[in-house]
Scaffold this active site. Structure first.
Site, PDB file in Angstrom:
ATOM      1  N   GLU A  84       0.930  -1.343  -0.104  1.00 12.12           N
ATOM      2  CA  GLU A  84       0.159  -0.067  -0.188  1.00 12.12           C
ATOM      3  C   GLU A  84       0.752   1.237   0.011  1.00 12.12           C
ATOM      4  O   GLU A  84       1.713   1.498   0.885  1.00 12.12           O
ATOM      5  CB  GLU A  84      -1.052  -0.102   1.237  1.00 12.12           C
ATOM      6  CG  GLU A  84      -2.046   0.839   1.000  1.00 12.12           C
ATOM      7  CD  GLU A  84      -1.764   2.353   1.987  1.00 12.12           C
ATOM      8  OE1 GLU A  84      -1.192   3.248   1.392  1.00 12.12           O
ATOM      9  OE2 GLU A  84      -1.833   2.184   3.209  1.00 12.12           O
ATOM     10  N   CYS A 118      -2.958   7.789   5.251  1.00  9.79           N
ATOM     11  CA  CYS A 118      -2.885   7.384   3.821  1.00  9.79           C
ATOM     12  C   CYS A 118      -4.354   7.636   3.185  1.00  9.79           C
ATOM     13  O   CYS A 118      -3.985   7.828   1.897  1.00  9.79           O
ATOM     14  CB  CYS A 118      -2.322   5.819   3.551  1.00  9.79           C
ATOM     15  SG  CYS A 118      -3.460   4.836   4.925  1.00  9.79           S
TER      16      CYS A 118
END
Length: 503
Positions: free
Chosen positions: A263, A300
């Site tokens: 990720e 994020c």
């Protein structure tokens, strides 16, 4: 009582010192020495993980669920120690760390319930048809099986939920896979406390000690040794695009390539549709400012880009956002390096052609202040750099002249973790045009909310097309993330006595 780390690695149940050490760099409080990881330690941990795999993968689901719940119990028993050293190392407030600890133990317990249910195994059975013409059909049974030892890289921005006992570790252990963790040097003491909790659970549940190891610190050679070790079967990673892509390439270049579930970051565009900005632009600007600066913008899923119509309502939205950001106090960032990278990103934005500063404010050292910039759709689409993540409390407004502009911009975005629509009823037709585009661009599409905050559940997807993640078919949050560490096996004419216990 203050927790004092031993500064050692945990390798297959043994705490090991190292020939060299590094000092932690806390936001406040005392610094401690920690052993530096080495490729030799990685090898020891991986060999032990392979040895543990045979007994751990053969455990029934109830025993693995008990192990996960025991890890959660042991983490909760060390709650005060975790909060104390976690706050010192990261600068995160007590409430944030306590909430993240609850999320960490919650997802361990969620996976325990998930594997007890058994549906994740996707068991299928085509019964034998010996009399079928022209050819008989054999008895075929299929189920998901654990893949083997998994490498996990701790994340800088989540010292608990995405680190030593975070989602990747929980999913791998639930699947039946031993784990080797490379701890993040930003919070080694926090990682050590959590490793102590896992070690205690291993002993209480009488699990093979090779099921978990923590390698502290180390330079690139440690990460490279881990992802290239022949006994590692998959990698879970949360971090930067540059670091993640380098590790991804190493995984692909191995003699036996393995999946790298990275990720890597996202700007998470938020589309403010005309009806919504007209009806409630002020409230939306306040919500965006709060989401943009939550945790100093170190999430994020921070919505770093707002797509806003040209016109007086859009102007008012931008002005109101700037006013809301002015009221945000200076915040401490996770590390000195992250703070410097944020300043570099701000300076880059200031130097881009076609970008207008709306609100700029500097900060020194490890601190940050919010910043806001504005551009138009043509300049944004011409300049790829404007679509790159700036990790921290910085937002970019992209102004569009109408529905076609908005659709063109949506098609121009790279892969994202999230995409958000702020809409009212009059915006339905435009939203209907945007959704098919956004679902191709993002792993999660939101309406009338903000993406900061990722619910841990069965339906959550935390991933997306590259560069948001390296595998668009996977998620790093939620019960579906267990599928990363399983593979389907078909058993043909295999008698019951030879089938795995879980079937």
């Amino acid at each position: 009582m203050t927790f004092v780390p031993n500064g050692k690695h945990l390798v297959a149940g043994t705490w090991l010192a190292g020939a060299t050490t590094f000092k932690s760099e806390p936001a406040h409080g005392e610094s401690y020495d920690f052993a530096v990881g080495t490729p030799d330690l990685v090898d020891q941990a991986c060999v032990a993980a392979e040895e543990a795999f045979w007994s751990y993968s053969a455990l029934d689901r109830a025993a693995r669920a008990d192990f996960l719940n025991t890890i959660a119990d042991e983490i909760e028993a060390r709650g005060a120690e975790i909060t104390e050293i976690g706050s010192s190392e990261t600068g995160l407030p007590q409430a944030r760390l306590e909430g993240e600890r609850g999320r960490t133990t919650g997802q361990l317990r969620l996976f325990a319930d998930h594997i007890l249910d058994g549906t994740y195994l996707d068991r299928r059975h085509d019964k034998a048809l010996p009399d079928r013409a022209p050819l008989p059909r054999p008895d075929l049974r299929m189920m998901q099986r654990p893949i083997g030892p998994v490498a996990v890289f701790g994340a800088s921005n989540f010292p608990l939920a995405f680190s030593v006992a975070g989602g990747d570790t929980a999913a791998a252990l639930a699947a039946g896979c031993p784990v080797v963790v490379k701890g993040h040097s930003a919070h080694p003491g926090t990682g050590e406390v959590v490793a102590q909790a896992i070690d205690a659970a291993i002993r209480k549940c009488d699990i093979h000690p090779g099921v978990f190891s923590l390698i502290q610190g180390g330079k690139r050679d440690v990460g490279q040794a881990l992802v290239q070790h022949p006994l590692i079967n998959a990698v879970g990673f949360t971090g930067s695009l540059g670091g993640g892509r380098a590790l991804f390439d190493l995984c692909a270049q191995r003699p036996t390539p393995i999946p790298f579930f990275g990720e890597l970051g996202s700007v998470n565009p938020m589309f403010v549709l005309p009806g919504a900005v007209k009806a409630r632009g002020s409230a939306l600007s306040e919500g965006w400012a709060a989401s943009l600066t939550m945790g100093a913008g170190q999430f994020c899923t921070k919505p770093g880009i707002a797509v806003v119509p040209i016109g007086p309502e859009g102007d008012a939205f931008v002005s109101a956002t700037a006013e809301a950001l002015k009221g945000v106090q200076t915040q401490c960032m996770l590390t000195d390096g992250i703070a410097q990278a944020f300043r570099d990103g701000k300076a880059r934005m200031e130097g881009e052609n076609g970008v207008r500063p709306v609100l700029t404010k500097d900060a020194e050292g490890r601190n940050s202040n919010p910043n806001l910039f504005e551009t138009d759709v043509s300049d944004f689409l011409r300049n790829h750099a404007l679509g790159e993540e700036v990790f921290g409390p910085l937002g970019l407004v992209v102004r569009v002249s109408g529905a076609d502009d908005m659709l063109t911009l949506a098609k121009g975005f790279e892969g994202q973790l999230t995409a958000t629509l702020q809409m009212d009823k009059p915006d339905t037709e435009l939203a209907r045009r945007l959704v098919p585009v956004l679902e191709r661009k993002a792993g999660r599409v939101l309406v009338n909310g903000f993406p900061t905050g990722v619910e841990v559940g069965d339906a959550m997807v935390h991933g997306g097309p590259y560069p948001a993640s390296t595998n668009f078919g996977a998620t790093s949050v939620g019960t579906l993330s267990i599928r990363r560490f399983l593979r389907p096996v078909c058993y043909q004419n295999v008698p019951e006595a030879l089938m795995p216990t879980d079937y």
